[in-house]
Design a protein around this motif. Sequence first.
Motif, short mmCIF file in Angstrom:
data_model
loop_
_atom_site.label_atom_id
_atom_site.label_comp_id
_atom_site.label_asym_id
_atom_site.label_seq_id
_atom_site.Cartn_x
_atom_site.Cartn_y
_atom_site.Cartn_z
N CYS A 17 -2.14 13.55 -8.14
CA CYS A 17 -3.44 14.17 -8.38
C CYS A 17 -3.35 15.69 -8.30
O CYS A 17 -3.99 16.41 -9.08
N THR A 106 -8.26 14.35 -14.13
CA THR A 106 -9.20 15.44 -13.84
C THR A 106 -9.54 16.21 -15.11
O THR A 106 -8.72 16.30 -16.03
N THR A 200 -10.30 4.93 -4.57
CA THR A 200 -10.06 6.20 -5.29
C THR A 200 -10.79 6.13 -6.62
O THR A 200 -10.53 5.25 -7.45
N ALA A 202 -12.44 8.15 -10.11
CA ALA A 202 -12.56 9.29 -11.01
C ALA A 202 -14.04 9.41 -11.36
O ALA A 202 -14.60 8.53 -12.02
N THR A 237 -10.62 13.19 -9.31
CA THR A 237 -10.23 11.96 -8.62
C THR A 237 -10.51 12.16 -7.14
O THR A 237 -10.03 13.14 -6.55
#
Length: 261
Positions: A17, A106, A200, A202, A237
């Motif tokens: 990430c 991202t 997790t 997004a 994220t």
Amino acid sequence: MIILKNERDLEAMRPACAIAGSVLDEVAAWIKPGVTTKEVDSFAASRIKHYGAKSAFLGYRKYPCQICISANDQVVHGLAGARRLEFGDIVSLDIGVVYNGFIGDTARTVAVGGCSVIAQRLMDVTEKSLQEGIAQAVSGNRVVDISRAIQNYVEGNGFSVVREFVGHGVGRSMHEEPQVPNFVDKKDEKKSEKLRPGMTLAIEPMVNTGLPGVKILNDGWTVVTQDGSLSAHFEHTVLITESEPEILTWPARMPSKLKAQ
Ligand code: MF3
Ligand code: CO
Ligand code: CO
């Protein structure tokens, strides 16, 4: 099925990430009037490679580029090509990388050189709506609390949220459960998933200055606003923890041994 990440998973996923966040920073800083979207894609490819990572997008459902570059009325999934970016354009840069077997996803919208007041306001509202969504990404809340915060902020500022594309769980796969919509669907509200530590997500608002409707161009990928209005897109994220959400794609999280020379 929602895949919770344990500490070991997170040890592998954090650098993935961080790399995505850093490459996004670098590409955003590099963009200038006159470059083609193909050149932007190639620059992104070289930075992804520099960190020993791979594009998570290239080849995904036959996606043909390293990153997604979506300008002005393009919402998401814009393809790189011969188009030259001009002063005043706004471009969404969406970057996903695989590293250690995990994906970081991202996006950010930036102005090319400068932009109109309305375009700047659109970007500000979209970015702030992402922060409002992230603030709700805490254990005990439901996914719908994220959706509601984003929608209220965007619509309170006179813009609209795209319905057809949504945020998502992310981990070893790019699109895991649950979906994270940027709007509230009354009929799904009650069965919305509880947020738990180790999830997790997004989170990625797509916001239009005009109507929310979108369509897909003949290239099979590029999503544009139906009414030709401007669109912006921001994405992080985020890890649900016992306390504050952790923004995994914040570039400052880059482990020092991976930092750009
Ligand atoms: N990164 C996009 C998302 O945020 C997905 C890109 S799909 C691809 O969900 F095919 F373009 F790679
Ligand atoms: Co993305
Ligand atoms: Co995404």
